[in-house]
Each structure stands twice: as structure tokens, then as C-alpha cells.
Design an enzyme around this catalytic site. Structure first.
Site, short mmCIF file in Angstrom:
data_model
loop_
_atom_site.label_atom_id
_atom_site.label_comp_id
_atom_site.label_asym_id
_atom_site.label_seq_id
_atom_site.Cartn_x
_atom_site.Cartn_y
_atom_site.Cartn_z
N ASP A 1 29.06 77.76 -22.08
CA ASP A 1 30.72 78.27 -22.04
C ASP A 1 30.65 79.01 -20.83
OD1 ASP A 1 30.82 81.03 -23.08
OD2 ASP A 1 30.69 79.35 -25.10
N HIS B 1 20.91 78.87 -19.94
CA HIS B 1 20.45 77.12 -20.31
C HIS B 1 21.79 76.53 -19.58
CE1 HIS B 1 18.57 78.27 -24.43
NE2 HIS B 1 17.81 78.55 -23.26
N THR C 1 22.86 84.37 -32.51
CA THR C 1 21.53 83.81 -31.76
C THR C 1 20.75 83.12 -33.55
OG1 THR C 1 19.83 82.48 -30.38
CG2 THR C 1 20.17 85.19 -30.46
C1 BJW Z 1 27.55 84.38 -35.51
C2 BJW Z 1 28.55 84.20 -36.08
C3 BJW Z 1 29.72 85.32 -35.49
C4 BJW Z 1 27.76 82.36 -36.60
N1 BJW Z 1 29.28 86.46 -35.25
N2 BJW Z 1 27.51 85.62 -35.11
C5 BJW Z 1 7.84 78.23 -28.56
C6 BJW Z 1 7.32 77.91 -29.97
C7 BJW Z 1 7.71 76.74 -30.57
C8 BJW Z 1 8.70 75.60 -29.31
C9 BJW Z 1 8.46 76.08 -28.25
C10 BJW Z 1 8.06 77.44 -27.74
N3 BJW Z 1 8.70 77.31 -26.39
C11 BJW Z 1 9.42 76.57 -26.06
C12 BJW Z 1 9.56 75.01 -27.09
C13 BJW Z 1 10.38 74.47 -26.64
C14 BJW Z 1 11.56 74.18 -26.94
C15 BJW Z 1 12.13 74.86 -28.58
O1 BJW Z 1 12.48 76.65 -28.44
N4 BJW Z 1 12.07 73.94 -30.06
C16 BJW Z 1 12.39 74.96 -30.95
C17 BJW Z 1 13.93 74.77 -31.06
C18 BJW Z 1 10.64 74.34 -31.05
N5 BJW Z 1 12.57 75.36 -26.22
C19 BJW Z 1 12.34 74.83 -24.30
O2 BJW Z 1 12.05 73.73 -24.71
C20 BJW Z 1 12.52 75.39 -23.99
N6 BJW Z 1 12.33 75.55 -22.26
C21 BJW Z 1 10.63 75.93 -22.46
O3 BJW Z 1 10.63 75.85 -23.12
O4 BJW Z 1 10.27 74.78 -21.60
C22 BJW Z 1 8.77 75.84 -21.00
C23 BJW Z 1 9.16 77.26 -19.97
C24 BJW Z 1 9.57 78.09 -20.53
C25 BJW Z 1 9.45 79.58 -19.48
C26 BJW Z 1 8.96 79.70 -18.40
C27 BJW Z 1 7.97 78.22 -18.25
C28 BJW Z 1 7.98 77.57 -19.27
C29 BJW Z 1 14.37 74.98 -23.29
C30 BJW Z 1 15.21 75.02 -24.03
C31 BJW Z 1 16.72 74.31 -24.37
C32 BJW Z 1 18.00 75.06 -25.17
N7 BJW Z 1 18.76 74.35 -25.39
C33 BJW Z 1 20.24 73.96 -26.24
C34 BJW Z 1 20.69 72.81 -25.40
C35 BJW Z 1 21.81 73.18 -23.96
C36 BJW Z 1 22.80 71.48 -24.39
C37 BJW Z 1 23.57 72.06 -24.95
O5 BJW Z 1 24.03 72.88 -24.82
O6 BJW Z 1 24.17 70.97 -25.70
O7 BJW Z 1 20.82 75.75 -25.86
S1 BJW Z 1 19.45 73.90 -27.54
C38 BJW Z 1 20.98 75.10 -28.41
O8 BJW Z 1 19.66 76.35 -29.18
C39 BJW Z 1 21.58 75.71 -26.88
C40 BJW Z 1 21.15 76.77 -27.76
O9 BJW Z 1 21.35 77.75 -26.45
C41 BJW Z 1 20.23 77.27 -28.02
C42 BJW Z 1 20.23 78.16 -28.81
O10 BJW Z 1 20.83 78.15 -29.99
P1 BJW Z 1 21.80 79.39 -30.73
O11 BJW Z 1 22.83 79.57 -29.81
O12 BJW Z 1 20.77 80.30 -31.45
O13 BJW Z 1 22.67 79.14 -31.40
P2 BJW Z 1 22.81 78.79 -33.03
O14 BJW Z 1 23.79 77.54 -33.67
O15 BJW Z 1 20.85 77.55 -33.68
O16 BJW Z 1 22.75 80.20 -34.15
C43 BJW Z 1 24.09 80.98 -33.93
C44 BJW Z 1 24.08 82.28 -34.96
O17 BJW Z 1 25.17 82.20 -34.48
C45 BJW Z 1 23.59 81.86 -36.07
O18 BJW Z 1 22.54 82.82 -36.63
C46 BJW Z 1 25.00 82.45 -36.95
O19 BJW Z 1 24.74 82.81 -38.08
C47 BJW Z 1 25.61 82.89 -36.10
N8 BJW Z 1 26.68 83.18 -36.12
N9 BJW Z 1 29.17 82.74 -36.34
C48 BJW Z 1 27.90 86.80 -35.03
N10 BJW Z 1 30.87 85.45 -36.18
#
Ligand code: BJW
Length: 244
Positions: A93, A108, A183
Site C-alpha cells: 500500500d 515487495h 509483521t
Molecule cells: C498488527 C495489527 C495491528 C495485526 N498492530 N500489529 C528462507 C526460509 C524459508 C523460506 C524462504 C526463505 N527465503 C526465501 C524463502 C521463500 C519465500 C518465503 O519466505 N516463503 C515462506 C512463506 C516460507 N520468500 C520469497 O519467495 C521471497 N523471495 C526470495 O526469497 O527471493 C530469494 C532471494 C532473496 C534475497 C536475495 C536473493 C534472492 C519473496 C517474498 C515475496 C512476498 N510477497 C508477499 C506477497 C505480495 C503480493 C501481495 O501483496 O499480494 O508480500 S507475501 C505477503 O507476506 C506480502 C507481505 O509483504 C508478506 C509479509 O506478510 P506480513 O506483512 O508479515 O503480514 P501477515 O498477515 O503475515 O502478518 C501481519 C502481522 O500483523 C500479524 O503478526 C498480526 O498479529 C499483526 N497485526 N493487526 C500491530 N493493528
């Protein structure tokens, strides 16, 4: 806490929750009703671009109805009144930008932007016609206009600005601050930022509604809503640093 020389902040979907933007993994989260691989991978875009385009068009449109909240504004205050700061956001956003954060890295991608499939160039496309969920948008950069894709980092793609992120973490020293807000700690490489900052001696502070999976990476934990927690925390820090 003594005044740090540098701050790195990482935010996630939770910081925008109080603005009415859905998180990903919560009960009413965005992934409810969507399998991740159906909408947030390059393979999904090749296989079924219509579904992916509809999913992102609705979210792009929804940006018009939300506003930054007290937590976004608190980070602007921290940047303006505190030490050198880089704000890394996983959020797509535009609420940090609209609140006024300037040292910002949206790792992202951004919903406001589209990317030409042929040239890879990014364009801000938020006109009425650009937000139609039933029609793809063409670029204006190629001699034969090409289809544009959401400018979003999908699973399996390399997040944006990794060099800058590594440099910011490498520049942290003992006594600097790494603040993480809203996060779940599921998605890498973002989820590794707190551990990396702690490794180089920074103090790691978490503000989150619930315990994330990487809770053990934090020196100080504030469980609660970001909008209700962060402004007071920033106020207390600035007061302490300015008095010192
Ligand atoms: C509150 C609240 C309030 C609620 N106040 N808090 C190592 C280990 C395992 C896997 C991997 C690894 N390295 C790479 C991977 C693979 C993969 C990955 O991580 N997979 C796992 C899921 C297993 N990662 C990738 O593929 C990434 N790329 C990559 O690693 O490339 C290789 C490379 C890296 C670096 C150098 C060279 C090569 C890419 C990741 C792309 C993520 N994209 C997304 C989707 C975007 C599209 C879209 O928007 O639709 O991004 S996934 C989605 O999750 C989105 C978010 O940015 C991301 C994180 O989510 P977030 O922000 O944490 O949200 P939630 O919902 O999970 O959590 C919200 C939190 O807020 C909660 O805890 C609530 O309690 C809290 N909350 N209200 C404060 N009021």
C-alpha cells in the site's frame, strides 16, 4: 534507551490494519479465499492472468478509500526528529508515502505501480481506466504497447532494494536500533532482518498485535495495536534522546 546513531525500521501488514487494509494471514486475511500460489507467484500470472489481475485491481482501487493511521505518522515523526533512519516496508500500500515518510524502501513493490512485461520499466498507473479489473493495462514505454503486470514481488522473486537493505544493516553498530512493526515473521528475507541487526549489535524492538514466529529475535517486545502503541513509544524515545 540511549540515543542510537542509526535506525532501521521494518513494517508489515499489521501497521496498516487500523487503516482498514487487510493483513495476509489473519482471520479475515487476504489469503482467506485465495490460495497463495493462485495469486502471488509468477506461475499464477502465466497460468491465469485474469484472476491475478482482478485480485490486484480490487486492492489497487481500495487504496483510494484508506488513510494513514497514527502508527504511520509516528514513524514520520521518528524520521524527522530522530537519528538517520531507513524505513523498509513489506507493504504494497502507499500509506507510508502518504503519511510523509521519505527514507522509504518498499521491498515487495507497490500497488500504485505497474511493470511492463517486455521492458521491465515501472510506471505509476492509477487512472480510472488503469483500475478496471476486467481489462489489462498496456505500457506507454514500448513502440508496440505491451501488457503490464502488477509491480509486486511475488514468491520466488527477489525483493527490491536488497543491496540497500544489506548496506543499512551492515552500517548498524552496538546501541543502534532495529524497530519491527506489524509483521508475522513468516516471509523471508524480511523475517531475517531483526536477527541480522541483532547480530551486528543493534537493539531489536518489536511492536505487534500477537507474538510473531521470530519472537526470539527481539530484545524488547510490545504486544498491542501499532496505532495505540507506537506514538507513545516514539514520544518517550524522542524525549529521552533530546534530554540526554
Ligand atoms: C498488527 C495489527 C495491528 C495485526 N498492530 N500489529 C528462507 C526460509 C524459508 C523460506 C524462504 C526463505 N527465503 C526465501 C524463502 C521463500 C519465500 C518465503 O519466505 N516463503 C515462506 C512463506 C516460507 N520468500 C520469497 O519467495 C521471497 N523471495 C526470495 O526469497 O527471493 C530469494 C532471494 C532473496 C534475497 C536475495 C536473493 C534472492 C519473496 C517474498 C515475496 C512476498 N510477497 C508477499 C506477497 C505480495 C503480493 C501481495 O501483496 O499480494 O508480500 S507475501 C505477503 O507476506 C506480502 C507481505 O509483504 C508478506 C509479509 O506478510 P506480513 O506483512 O508479515 O503480514 P501477515 O498477515 O503475515 O502478518 C501481519 C502481522 O500483523 C500479524 O503478526 C498480526 O498479529 C499483526 N497485526 N493487526 C500491530 N493493528
Amino acid at each position: 534507551m540511549p540515543r542510537p546513531n542509526r535506525i532501521v525500521v521494518l513494517t508489515g501488514a499489521g501497521i496498516s490494519a487500523e487503516s482498514g487494509v487487510a493483513t495476509f494471514r489473519g482471520e479475515d486475511g487476504l489469503w482467506e479465499g485465495h490460495r497463495i500460489e493462485e495469486v502471488a507467484t509468477p506461475a499464477a500470472w502465466w497460468r491465469d492472468p485474469d484472476t491475478v489481475w482482478r485480485f490486484y485491481s480490487l486492492r489497487r482501487k481500495a487504496l483510494l478509500d484508506v488513510e494513514p493511521n497514527a502508527a504511520h505518522h509516528a514513524l514520520v515523526r521518528l524520521e524527522r526528529e530522530g537519528p538517520e533512519m531507513l524505513l523498509i516496508t513489506q507493504n504494497v500500500d502507499d500509506l507510508h508515502q502518504r503519511a510523509g515518510s521519505s527514507s522509504l524502501l518498499p521491498m515487495h513493490g507497490q500497488l500504485r505501480m505497474l511493470r511492463c512485461e517486455r521492458s521491465g520499466r515501472h510506471q505509476e498507473r492509477m487512472g480510472e481506466a488503469d483500475l478496471d479489473p476486467s481489462t489489462f493495462v498496456d505500457c506507454t514505454c514500448c513502440s508496440t504497447p505491451s501488457r503490464m503486470r502488477p509491480d509486486i514481488v511475488w514468491f520466488g522473486e527477489v525483493p527490491m532494494g536488497m543491496d540497500r537493505i544489506h548496506a543499512a544493516i551492515d552500517a548498524l553498530r552496538m546501541g543502534d536500533l532495529c524497530l519491527v512493526v506489524g509483521t508475522s515473521g513468516h516471509v523471508h528475507p524480511a523475517a531475517g532482518i531483526a536477527a541480522a541487526a541483532r547480530n551486528v549489535g543493534a537493539r531489536t524492538v518489536l511492536v505487534n498485535l500477537e507474538a510473531p514466529v521470530n519472537l526470539h529475535d527481539f530484545d524488547e517486545v510490545h504486544l498491542g495495536p501499532a496505532g495505540g502503541t507506537l506514538p507513545g513509544l516514539v514520544e518517550a524515545w524522542l524525549e529521552e534522546w533530546n534530554d540526554a
